[in-house]
Structures are given as C-alpha cells and as structure tokens.
Design a protein around this motif. Structure first.
Motif, PDB file in Angstrom:
ATOM      1  N   ILE A 161     -17.423  -3.909  18.620  1.00  0.00           N
ATOM      2  CA  ILE A 161     -16.076  -3.766  17.884  1.00  0.00           C
ATOM      3  C   ILE A 161     -16.261  -4.528  17.059  1.00  0.00           C
ATOM      4  CG2 ILE A 161     -13.491  -3.694  18.026  1.00  0.00           C
ATOM      5  CD1 ILE A 161     -14.877  -1.370  19.562  1.00  0.00           C
ATOM      6  N   ALA A 162     -16.169  -3.983  15.492  1.00  0.00           N
ATOM      7  CA  ALA A 162     -16.096  -4.968  14.316  1.00  0.00           C
ATOM      8  C   ALA A 162     -14.792  -4.551  13.443  1.00  0.00           C
ATOM      9  CB  ALA A 162     -17.183  -4.942  13.613  1.00  0.00           C
ATOM     10  N   ASN A 163     -14.426  -5.515  12.605  1.00  0.00           N
ATOM     11  CA  ASN A 163     -13.621  -5.266  11.613  1.00  0.00           C
ATOM     12  C   ASN A 163     -14.249  -4.545  10.418  1.00  0.00           C
ATOM     13  OD1 ASN A 163     -14.715  -7.940  11.325  1.00  0.00           O
ATOM     14  ND2 ASN A 163     -13.661  -8.151   9.193  1.00  0.00           N
ATOM     15  N   HIS A 164     -13.548  -3.931   9.465  1.00  0.00           N
ATOM     16  CA  HIS A 164     -14.126  -3.154   8.443  1.00  0.00           C
ATOM     17  C   HIS A 164     -13.694  -3.635   7.116  1.00  0.00           C
ATOM     18  CE1 HIS A 164     -16.168   0.323   6.914  1.00  0.00           C
ATOM     19  NE2 HIS A 164     -15.351   1.199   7.112  1.00  0.00           N
ATOM     20  N   VAL A 165     -14.764  -3.907   6.570  1.00  0.00           N
ATOM     21  CA  VAL A 165     -14.687  -4.605   5.033  1.00  0.00           C
ATOM     22  C   VAL A 165     -15.312  -4.005   3.876  1.00  0.00           C
ATOM     23  CG1 VAL A 165     -14.936  -6.862   3.881  1.00  0.00           C
ATOM     24  CG2 VAL A 165     -14.737  -6.876   6.254  1.00  0.00           C
ATOM     25  N   ASP A 180     -20.716  -1.886   6.117  1.00  0.00           N
ATOM     26  CA  ASP A 180     -20.891  -2.740   7.424  1.00  0.00           C
ATOM     27  C   ASP A 180     -21.787  -2.269   8.527  1.00  0.00           C
ATOM     28  OD1 ASP A 180     -18.917  -4.230   5.816  1.00  0.00           O
ATOM     29  OD2 ASP A 180     -17.128  -3.432   7.270  1.00  0.00           O
ATOM     30  N   HIS A 181     -21.876  -0.948   8.853  1.00  0.00           N
ATOM     31  CA  HIS A 181     -22.748  -0.528   9.701  1.00  0.00           C
ATOM     32  C   HIS A 181     -24.139  -0.713   9.527  1.00  0.00           C
ATOM     33  CE1 HIS A 181     -22.510   2.552   7.296  1.00  0.00           C
ATOM     34  NE2 HIS A 181     -23.754   3.062   7.453  1.00  0.00           N
ATOM     35  N   LEU A 191     -23.180   1.369  20.533  1.00  0.00           N
ATOM     36  CA  LEU A 191     -22.584   1.926  19.625  1.00  0.00           C
ATOM     37  C   LEU A 191     -21.924   0.898  18.730  1.00  0.00           C
ATOM     38  CD1 LEU A 191     -20.673   4.681  21.671  1.00  0.00           C
ATOM     39  CD2 LEU A 191     -22.197   5.140  19.890  1.00  0.00           C
ATOM     40  N   LEU A 192     -21.783   0.730  17.687  1.00  0.00           N
ATOM     41  CA  LEU A 192     -20.976  -0.127  16.821  1.00  0.00           C
ATOM     42  C   LEU A 192     -19.597   0.880  16.157  1.00  0.00           C
ATOM     43  CD1 LEU A 192     -20.455  -2.610  15.029  1.00  0.00           C
ATOM     44  CD2 LEU A 192     -22.007  -1.777  13.225  1.00  0.00           C
ATOM     45  N   TYR A 238     -23.154 -11.479   3.611  1.00  0.00           N
ATOM     46  CA  TYR A 238     -22.395 -11.073   4.546  1.00  0.00           C
ATOM     47  C   TYR A 238     -22.795 -11.968   6.034  1.00  0.00           C
ATOM     48  CZ  TYR A 238     -22.149  -6.123   3.149  1.00  0.00           C
ATOM     49  OH  TYR A 238     -21.740  -4.958   2.350  1.00  0.00           O
ATOM     50  N   GLN A 239     -21.643 -12.368   6.363  1.00  0.00           N
ATOM     51  CA  GLN A 239     -21.585 -13.178   7.444  1.00  0.00           C
ATOM     52  C   GLN A 239     -21.145 -12.532   8.861  1.00  0.00           C
ATOM     53  OE1 GLN A 239     -22.532 -16.717   7.611  1.00  0.00           O
ATOM     54  NE2 GLN A 239     -22.083 -16.591   9.771  1.00  0.00           N
ATOM     55  N   VAL A 240     -21.906 -12.546   9.901  1.00  0.00           N
ATOM     56  CA  VAL A 240     -21.710 -11.898  10.855  1.00  0.00           C
ATOM     57  C   VAL A 240     -21.681 -12.833  12.049  1.00  0.00           C
ATOM     58  CG1 VAL A 240     -22.757 -10.089  12.794  1.00  0.00           C
ATOM     59  CG2 VAL A 240     -23.276  -9.849  10.198  1.00  0.00           C
TER      60      VAL A 240
END
Length: 267
Positions: free
Chosen positions: A78-82, A86-87, A142-143, A207-209
C-alpha cells in the motif's frame, strides 16, 4: 503550478531551458532503449538492476531505506500516490504488479507497466479478481494506491478507499517521496506523456522509497477501519496530514477551477 513563483528560480529555469531541451531530445532516444531492454529481459534481479542503472541516465534516481523491512510473505503493498510513475519506480526495487483501474486497455496500458485483469465492472468484481490473483503463490505482490489520485505529497493524504484492504488481511505500507529542482513534481490534470517529457527535461528526479513494517488486520476489524489505520500510519511516516478528502473531491475541485478560469475570459 508547474513553474516556480520565486523570481530567482524562474530566472534559473529560463537559463537552464536550452540545456533542458537538449537533455529532453537525448533522453527520448535513450528512453526507447530502456523500454526495449525492459521488454526483452525477463523479470529478475538482473533486469531490475540494469533498468535502474539505465534510468539514472534518464535522470531518475531511486533510493530505498530499510530494504530489510520488506516482507517477502506480504502479497499487498500500500503506497501513497505522488506521480504517474510510482508503480514503475517501486518495480525497479522489487517485483510487483499494479492493476489498471482507469484508461483504455491495450498496448499503452501494458507499456506503462500496468496489469490488465479484464474487469470493467464494479469494485467488488475487481476485489474478487485480485483475490484470485493473490491466491496463486507464483504471482508477484500487488502494489495498490488507495488514494486513487495523485497529490503533491507535501500537504496530506487523500482518504484511502477500503477495497484494497478487502483483498488480504496483511498489507505493507510503502512511503513515497519525490524531489526535483526548478519545477513541480506533478501537476493536476496533466497527462502522463506531458509528465514524462518534463521528467526528461529537468536535470534529475529523486524518488525516496521507505518500507514500513507490515500491518495485519485486527480481529473483526472492518475494511474501512483497517484503511483508516494504515492511512494514519503512512501519514505519520511522511509527516503530512491524514485528510478525509477523496479522489472525487479532487475531481470536483478541478472542475470548479476550470469553470472559474473560463469565466475569467468570458465577455
């Protein structure tokens, strides 16, 4: 707003523009090679390493913190969307799939890295398809982006939809932050092609993950409460506000802005 309002930064952008145009043209040709290499090589650690190095030539740098926190047993990220990529960025670090929720299926959808499920109905049908997908152990995780719309990543998170939390009882949050000089990272209502061209124009985009510990569902916890709890954890990690605004609110806001701009030029 894509361009800076500060006079010094705007002057720097004008002086950089000839260099940026040259980089844009050069990176377009390099980008074709990156796409072909990513299509030719099978999904593996070697492929991700090669594509990640080639993306650095395009000005895309991906950093991850605490990679050991990534749980190999978790099937849903589960990720925030910028941004609209992103994917693709997370896929440079680990194998994962993001279902296509909007847009026409076909070559464009596949080339952008989305997974087609052949489901065009309700969210309930989508959840059922994703449950079947996740039940096969050989499929990548899944992302998902519960915000369902991109934000600037600096103010707050949109309210998480509950359907991504109805698939499995354990999810792993992923915090995304993006930085670039001179211009904004993303602009509302901008197409993915325009965002890609601006990405090639700027000198670099970082991008910082950040991987966060996996979050299990509590006993008898509803999907809505589960989504709200993960949203709060992700907002705290990013240092932003957890809002109750939804993607539909953003869409309505953009409609009002367009209507206001049209009235401004009306006789």
């Amino acid at each position: 707003r894509r361009f800076p309002t500060d006079g010094f930064l705007l002057l720097a952008l004008l002086l950089y523009a000839p260099v940026g145009l040259c980089l844009l043209i050069l990176r377009l040709f390099i980008g074709v090679h990156v796409f072909l290499v990513s299509c030719a090589l099978p999904d593996s650690v070697l492929r991700r390493f090669i594509v990640r190095v080639m993306c650095s030539v395009l000005g895309l740098f991906v950093r991850q913190s605490d990679p050991r926190l990534r749980d190999a047993d978790v099937r849903v990220y589960i990720a925030n969307h910028v941004t609209q990529f992103d994917h693709n960025v997370v896929n440079l670090l680990t194998s994962c799939n993001t279902p296509a929720l909007n847009g026409a299926p076909g070559f464009i959808c596949w080339s952008r890295g989305f997974m087609e499920l052949g489901v065009s109905g309700s969210r309930a049908e989508l959840v059922d398809s994703l449950k079947v997908y996740s039940s096969h152990g050989g499929n990548p995780p899944l992302l998902l982006f519960p915000e369902e719309a991109a934000t600037n990543g600096r103010a707050g998170l949109l309210r998480f939809s509950s359907w991504p939390f109805s698939i499995l009882d354990v999810v792993q949050p992923v915090a995304l932050q993006v930085q670039r000089p001179l211009i904004a990272v993303s602009v509302a209502d901008s197409s993915w092609i325009a965002e890609l061209l601006w990405t090639f124009f700027v000198p670099f985009t970082v991008y910082q993950v950040r991987w966060m510990p996996s979050v299990p569902r509590r006993a008898e916890e509803l999907s809505e409460d589960f989504a709200l709890r993960v949203q709060e954890l992700l907002a705290m990690e990013l240092g932003v506000v957890s809002t109750r605004l939804t993607a539909a609110d953003k869409t309505e806001h953009m409609k009002r802005l367009r209507h206001t701009s049209l009235l401004r030029f009306a006789p």
